[in-house]
Write a protein that holds these residues in place. Structure first.
Motif, PDB file in Angstrom:
ATOM      1  N   GLY A   1       1.219   3.688  -2.996  1.00  0.00           N
ATOM      2  CA  GLY A   1       2.256   4.593  -2.530  1.00  0.00           C
ATOM      3  C   GLY A   1       1.937   6.064  -2.666  1.00  0.00           C
ATOM      4  O   GLY A   1       2.698   6.903  -2.213  1.00  0.00           O
ATOM      5  N   SER A   2       0.796   6.413  -3.268  1.00  0.00           N
ATOM      6  CA  SER A   2       0.444   7.829  -3.381  1.00  0.00           C
ATOM      7  C   SER A   2      -0.937   8.065  -2.779  1.00  0.00           C
ATOM      8  O   SER A   2      -1.818   7.219  -2.859  1.00  0.00           O
ATOM      9  N   GLU A   3      -1.094   9.222  -2.184  1.00  0.00           N
ATOM     10  CA  GLU A   3      -2.359   9.554  -1.538  1.00  0.00           C
ATOM     11  C   GLU A   3      -3.412   9.872  -2.598  1.00  0.00           C
ATOM     12  O   GLU A   3      -3.189  10.688  -3.485  1.00  0.00           O
ATOM     13  N   ILE A   4      -4.559   9.198  -2.490  1.00  0.00           N
ATOM     14  CA  ILE A   4      -5.631   9.416  -3.460  1.00  0.00           C
ATOM     15  C   ILE A   4      -6.828  10.112  -2.827  1.00  0.00           C
ATOM     16  O   ILE A   4      -7.678  10.628  -3.529  1.00  0.00           O
TER      17      ILE A   4
ATOM     18  N   SER B   1       0.809  -1.214   0.000  1.00  0.00           N
ATOM     19  CA  SER B   1       0.000   0.000   0.000  1.00  0.00           C
ATOM     20  C   SER B   1       0.843   1.264   0.000  1.00  0.00           C
ATOM     21  O   SER B   1       0.402   2.300  -0.457  1.00  0.00           O
ATOM     22  N   GLY B   2       2.052   1.218   0.532  1.00  0.00           N
ATOM     23  CA  GLY B   2       2.914   2.382   0.497  1.00  0.00           C
ATOM     24  C   GLY B   2       3.098   3.070   1.831  1.00  0.00           C
ATOM     25  O   GLY B   2       3.977   3.898   1.977  1.00  0.00           O
ATOM     26  N   ILE B   3       2.286   2.759   2.825  1.00  0.00           N
ATOM     27  CA  ILE B   3       2.453   3.334   4.157  1.00  0.00           C
ATOM     28  C   ILE B   3       2.367   2.229   5.199  1.00  0.00           C
ATOM     29  O   ILE B   3       1.792   1.174   4.951  1.00  0.00           O
TER      30      ILE B   3
ATOM     31  N   GLU C   1      -5.001   9.684   6.011  1.00  0.00           N
ATOM     32  CA  GLU C   1      -4.581   9.609   4.611  1.00  0.00           C
ATOM     33  C   GLU C   1      -5.144   8.340   3.980  1.00  0.00           C
ATOM     34  O   GLU C   1      -5.126   7.282   4.588  1.00  0.00           O
TER      35      GLU C   1
ATOM     36  N   THR D   1     -10.313   4.809  -8.729  1.00  0.00           N
ATOM     37  CA  THR D   1      -9.211   3.837  -8.676  1.00  0.00           C
ATOM     38  C   THR D   1      -9.741   2.414  -8.690  1.00  0.00           C
ATOM     39  O   THR D   1      -9.264   1.562  -9.453  1.00  0.00           O
TER      40      THR D   1
ATOM     41  N   VAL E   1      -4.421   5.932   0.882  1.00  0.00           N
ATOM     42  CA  VAL E   1      -3.275   5.711   0.007  1.00  0.00           C
ATOM     43  C   VAL E   1      -3.505   4.472  -0.854  1.00  0.00           C
ATOM     44  O   VAL E   1      -3.988   3.448  -0.373  1.00  0.00           O
ATOM     45  N   TYR E   2      -3.143   4.597  -2.146  1.00  0.00           N
ATOM     46  CA  TYR E   2      -3.151   3.443  -3.056  1.00  0.00           C
ATOM     47  C   TYR E   2      -1.858   3.470  -3.859  1.00  0.00           C
ATOM     48  O   TYR E   2      -1.529   4.485  -4.473  1.00  0.00           O
TER      49      TYR E   2
END
Length: 137
Positions: free
Chosen positions: A77-80, A43-45, A72, A88, A74-75
């Motif tokens: 690694g970037s916040e959506i 997921s990035g976080i 936050e 998404t 996140v998908y």
């Protein structure tokens, strides 16, 4: 003339091992292992997941959406944000109907988690699950 002829034969015999077939084999093996490797999408976080007694393993291919304690969404690694969840999920399940996994921090606000769940369902996701850790581990 005889001596000249002998020295050129010695040079040909002292040649070397042709390494190009070995290098070709190594590259073919490298390509094989790269193609057959399963890539796990994170997921990035970092999320501190809650415990659940009924936790089970889910599919490796899924849409993994993370919700941090700070709120936050996140998908990949970037916040959506909450607004980006529906588009998404819709884009990812248009290729193949895969499950959506919401990985929410145990300190995330319940209202935010409910909104992300709702956005995933509105995008057409048939199976939405929550990532947890097995109780006692």
């Amino acid at each position: 003339m005889g001596r000249f002829s002998e020295s050129s034969n010695d040079d040909e015999l002292e040649g070397g091992i042709d390494m190009s077939p070995l290098i070709d084999c190594v590259f073919i093996l490298l390509i094989f292992f790269i193609v057959t490797t399963v890539f796990v999408e994170e997921s990035g976080i970092e999320v501190d997941k809650p415990n659940a007694a009924s936790a089970s393993q889910l599919e490796k291919t899924s849409v993994l959406i993370a919700i941090s304690a700070a709120g936050e969404v996140v998908y990949g690694g970037s916040e959506i944000g909450v607004g980006g969840v529906q588009s998404t999920v819709k884009r990812e399940i248009s290729k193949e109907m895969i499950p959506v996994i919401i990985q929410a921090d145990k300190d995330a606000k319940y209202g935010l988690v409910a909104r992300v769940l709702d956005e995933a369902k509105l995008a057409g996701a048939e199976k939405v699950s929550f990532a947890t850790t097995v109780a006692g581990s």
